[in-house]
Design a protein around this motif. Structure first.
Motif, mmCIF file in Angstrom:
data_model
loop_
_atom_site.group_PDB
_atom_site.id
_atom_site.type_symbol
_atom_site.label_atom_id
_atom_site.label_comp_id
_atom_site.label_asym_id
_atom_site.label_seq_id
_atom_site.Cartn_x
_atom_site.Cartn_y
_atom_site.Cartn_z
ATOM 1 N N ALA A 157 0.831 -1.209 0.000
ATOM 2 C CA ALA A 157 0.000 0.000 0.000
ATOM 3 C C ALA A 157 0.863 1.255 0.000
ATOM 4 C CB ALA A 157 -0.933 -0.009 1.207
ATOM 5 N N ILE A 181 -3.689 10.998 6.744
ATOM 6 C CA ILE A 181 -3.845 9.757 7.516
ATOM 7 C C ILE A 181 -3.842 10.055 9.015
ATOM 8 C CG2 ILE A 181 -2.769 7.547 8.066
ATOM 9 C CD1 ILE A 181 -1.700 7.536 5.169
ATOM 10 N N HIS A 239 -8.543 9.046 6.789
ATOM 11 C CA HIS A 239 -8.367 7.733 6.162
ATOM 12 C C HIS A 239 -7.784 6.804 7.212
ATOM 13 C CE1 HIS A 239 -9.178 9.518 2.245
ATOM 14 N NE2 HIS A 239 -8.420 10.520 2.647
ATOM 15 N N ASP A 257 -6.149 4.060 7.073
ATOM 16 C CA ASP A 257 -4.839 3.459 6.864
ATOM 17 C C ASP A 257 -4.275 3.922 5.531
ATOM 18 O OD1 ASP A 257 -6.254 2.022 4.937
ATOM 19 O OD2 ASP A 257 -6.535 0.304 6.255
ATOM 20 N N ALA A 272 -3.608 2.143 2.936
ATOM 21 C CA ALA A 272 -4.230 1.503 1.780
ATOM 22 C C ALA A 272 -5.451 2.268 1.290
ATOM 23 C CB ALA A 272 -4.602 0.062 2.120
ATOM 24 N N SER A 273 -6.275 2.774 2.219
ATOM 25 C CA SER A 273 -7.492 3.465 1.791
ATOM 26 C C SER A 273 -7.170 4.751 1.043
ATOM 27 C CB SER A 273 -8.390 3.757 2.994
ATOM 28 O OG SER A 273 -7.741 4.672 3.889
ATOM 29 N N LEU A 274 -6.160 5.491 1.514
ATOM 30 C CA LEU A 274 -5.776 6.717 0.809
ATOM 31 C C LEU A 274 -5.114 6.373 -0.521
ATOM 32 C CD1 LEU A 274 -5.568 9.751 0.693
ATOM 33 C CD2 LEU A 274 -3.467 9.631 2.042
ATOM 34 N N ARG A 330 -5.849 3.960 -2.475
ATOM 35 C CA ARG A 330 -6.915 3.649 -3.437
ATOM 36 C C ARG A 330 -7.525 4.937 -3.991
ATOM 37 N NH1 ARG A 330 -7.830 -0.615 0.215
ATOM 38 N NH2 ARG A 330 -9.339 0.640 1.395
ATOM 39 N N LEU A 331 -7.749 5.910 -3.130
ATOM 40 C CA LEU A 331 -8.296 7.188 -3.603
ATOM 41 C C LEU A 331 -7.347 7.877 -4.570
ATOM 42 C CD1 LEU A 331 -9.936 8.860 -0.476
ATOM 43 C CD2 LEU A 331 -11.062 8.215 -2.604
ATOM 44 N N GLU A 362 -7.369 15.254 -3.300
ATOM 45 C CA GLU A 362 -7.003 14.573 -2.061
ATOM 46 C C GLU A 362 -5.678 15.099 -1.487
ATOM 47 O OE1 GLU A 362 -8.821 12.481 -0.383
ATOM 48 O OE2 GLU A 362 -10.423 12.525 -1.881
#
Length: 603
Positions: free
Chosen positions: A420, A442, A447, A449, A451-453, A455-456, A466
């Motif tokens: 990630a 973060i 977010h 973690d 990984a979620s950011l 993905r965005l 972002e």
């Protein structure tokens, strides 16, 4: 006594300066006229005759005259006790041969004969004469010697008028001004002594562009006292917390700033917006601060903003920080710059100038002494500027970017973060500003973690939305550079950003509908501000976030038809190029006269 017209008085002055010695008539002519008239000799004879009548009224026999003419020269015989200059010289001779206890009294007696400058009524007409310069020199030496022998307040008070007169005659003579300062201080006039110091210091800076000598500095130290310390500015911003990466660059930069050099060390940190140039400059400044014990100066020049800093105002702030009171700061930029260089001439000071716009803005802010060092940061290469070192501050490598992410998060990256984090850093283009913003998002909990950011950020169209946090935003940072482009270069930036990079230079020219020899002019501002790079093969490349930004601007400012036409021109260039290469590598009979698109169909 009426001594007659100016030229007649000049003859008398020259004869008195050479009393008892012959003065050739030709010399009198040279002194009186830059371009002598045809009857110059007759005029001199007339002036001399008139002087005889003034000096010896009623005397007729020439042999008895005190003003004699012999072999084309004139000699004026005056008893030594009737001529102040002769008495002065006799007293100086007596002082030179006297016991130490008698010297001061003889010198004071000699100086009492002076009531102004030598031959003051003739102004500067005779100032250039060696006889006048010699008399002034003897007066100067007598004053300085008497001052060294002054024992008490009264002695210094007596000498102050003579020293003041000598200082007026020699406004750049630092020895005379230093002795005057000390004499003023020792007779209780400390304020006048300080005013005398500031006056000569500013004059030296203004007229010669130099600072006070060690002699003048010693006199100043005596006036202000042993406990007085010069102002030591410490203007560096706080060191960047959690600074990470660039360890080798920092070591190299520290060496560049502290090594011996014949002129001021000027290091330029140039790079793309968001590369961390300011953070690097501030960190380097703190690392080498001990090598510059006289202080550190810092100024944000706002070069990419709407209102770049005025160097005149920056100098005003620097001079105040160096202890110059407002009333002593000159108004004009050249005078302020000269005073600034003078103040730094004998000091070891680091100057950090952040966000430089151009050479004209920064040139007045540079010191002139090799004891100083300067760090400049700029998005521009400042190619016209003579610097000792240029350092290209690019994006971080992958390990340094990961270190920056972990440092900003305040924790090491775990095994589960690996893939990630790689995706997140790649989406940030390894740009320090983007990495710091992502870590901040973060930390704020928006977010859960990495990984979620990540993905965005994988969505190109949402990426710049972002990458913003408070007053930090990658888009805003890029916009500062973009707004400073001319219209044609801005158009080139937008259109080329919509292509798949890298774009060969001939293809770029076709896409922009310009001749190849025009392309360099359009791209030069982009290359200079690191908005675009041209590799060794001549291909145009963008940092990925700048490409995203450029595509945003293209969608906002260029219509669909304009973008379509640009891409059609680009596609046409590729088709033509491909067609030529195919024809060269495997020629087909009868294909040479066929249009490019038909060639491809037949092949």
């Amino acid at each position: 006594m009426e001594l007659g017209p100016v030229r007649q008085r000049v003859i008398l002055a020259l004869l008195l300066l050479n009393a008892g010695r012959p003065v050739p008539r030709a010399r009198l002519v040279d002194v009186l006229w830059a371009d002598p008239p045809a009857n110059a000799v007759n005029k001199v004879q007339g002036y001399v005759a008139a002087l005889r009548n003034v000096l010896e009224p009623g005397r007729r026999r020439r042999g008895e005259s005190i003003l004699r003419h012999t072999g084309g020269s004139y000699t004026l015989d005056v008893p030594r006790d009737l001529l102040d200059l002769s008495v002065f010289d006799d007293l100086l001779g007596a002082a030179a041969a006297a016991e130490r206890t008698a010297i001061a009294g003889l010198l004071r007696s000699a100086l009492e004969l002076w009531r102004g400058d030598v031959l003051a009524d003739l102004g500067e007409m005779l100032a250039h004469l060696p006889e006048v310069q010699a008399v002034r020199s003897r007066h100067r030496q007598a004053v300085l010697t008497a001052a060294t022998l002054a024992e008490d307040r009264a002695d210094n008070a007596v000498l102050v008028p003579h020293l003041t007169r000598a200082a007026e005659l020699a406004p750049l003579d630092e020895e005379v001004h230093a002795v005057l300062m000390v004499a003023l201080h020792r007779c209780g006039r400390r304020g006048d002594a300080l005013r005398a110091y500031h006056s000569v210091r500013e004059r030296l800076a203004r007229e010669l562009g130099v600072g006070p000598s060690s002699r003048l500095a010693e006199a100043y130290q005596e006036v202000v006292g042993p406990d007085a310390e010069p102002s030591v500015p410490a203007q560096l911003p706080p060191d960047v917390p959690r600074f990470a990466g660039r360890s080798m660059m920092l070591k190299s930069l520290s060496r560049k700033l502290t090594r011996s050099h014949a002129r001021p060390r000027v290091v330029l940190l140039a790079g793309v917006a968001g590369a961390g140039k300011t953070a690097l400059a501030v960190r380097a400044g703190h690392l080498v601060a001990e090598a510059f014990p006289d202080g550190q100066l810092f100024a944000d020049l706002g070069g990419t903003g709407d209102r770049p800093a005025d160097p005149n105002e920056v100098l005003h702030g620097f001079l105040r920080a160096l202890g110059v009171p407002d009333e002593r700061i000159p108004i004009a930029l050249p005078m302020r710059a000269a005073l600034f260089r003078s103040l730094l001439a004998h000091r070891r000071i680091l100057v950090v100038l952040d966000d430089v716009r151009d050479v004209a803005q920064v040139r007045p802010l540079l010191p002139g002494s090799s004891s100083n060092a300067v760090v400049l940061t700029s998005r521009s290469h400042l190619a016209a500027m003579d610097v000792t070192d240029r350092v290209d501050v690019g994006v971080l490598n992958a390990p340094d970017a990961a270190e920056l992410l972990a440092s900003t998060l305040g924790r090491p990256l775990g095994n589960t973060d690996g893939e990630a984090a790689e995706g997140l850093l790649a989406a940030c283009g390894y740009l320090p500003l983007a990495v710091r913003i992502a870590a901040g998002r973060i930390l704020l909990g928006g977010h859960p973690d990495i990984a979620s950011l990540a993905r965005l950020l994988s969505d190109e169209r949402a990426r710049l939305d972002e990458l913003r946090l408070g007053d930090l935003a990658v888009r805003s940072s890029f916009m500062l550079s973009y707004r400073n482009l001319d219209a044609q270069s801005a158009r080139a930036f937008r259109l080329l950003a919509t292509a798949v990079s890298p774009v060969p230079s001939p293809a770029a020219a076709a896409m922009l509908a310009v001749r190849p020899n025009q392309l360099a002019r359009l791209l030069e501002p982009l290359v200079d501000t690191h908005m675009l790079t041209i590799d060794a093969m001549g291909r145009c490349e963008f940092h990925q976030l700048l490409r995203v930004f450029g595509r945003e601007r293209a969608r906002a400012e260029d219509g669909e038809q304009e973008l379509l036409r640009a891409h059609m021109r680009l596609a046409g260039w590729y088709l033509n190029t491909l067609g030529r290469r195919v024809e060269t590598s495997c020629p087909v009979p009868g294909i040479s006269d066929t249009a490019p698109d038909q060639r491809l169909q037949r092949v």
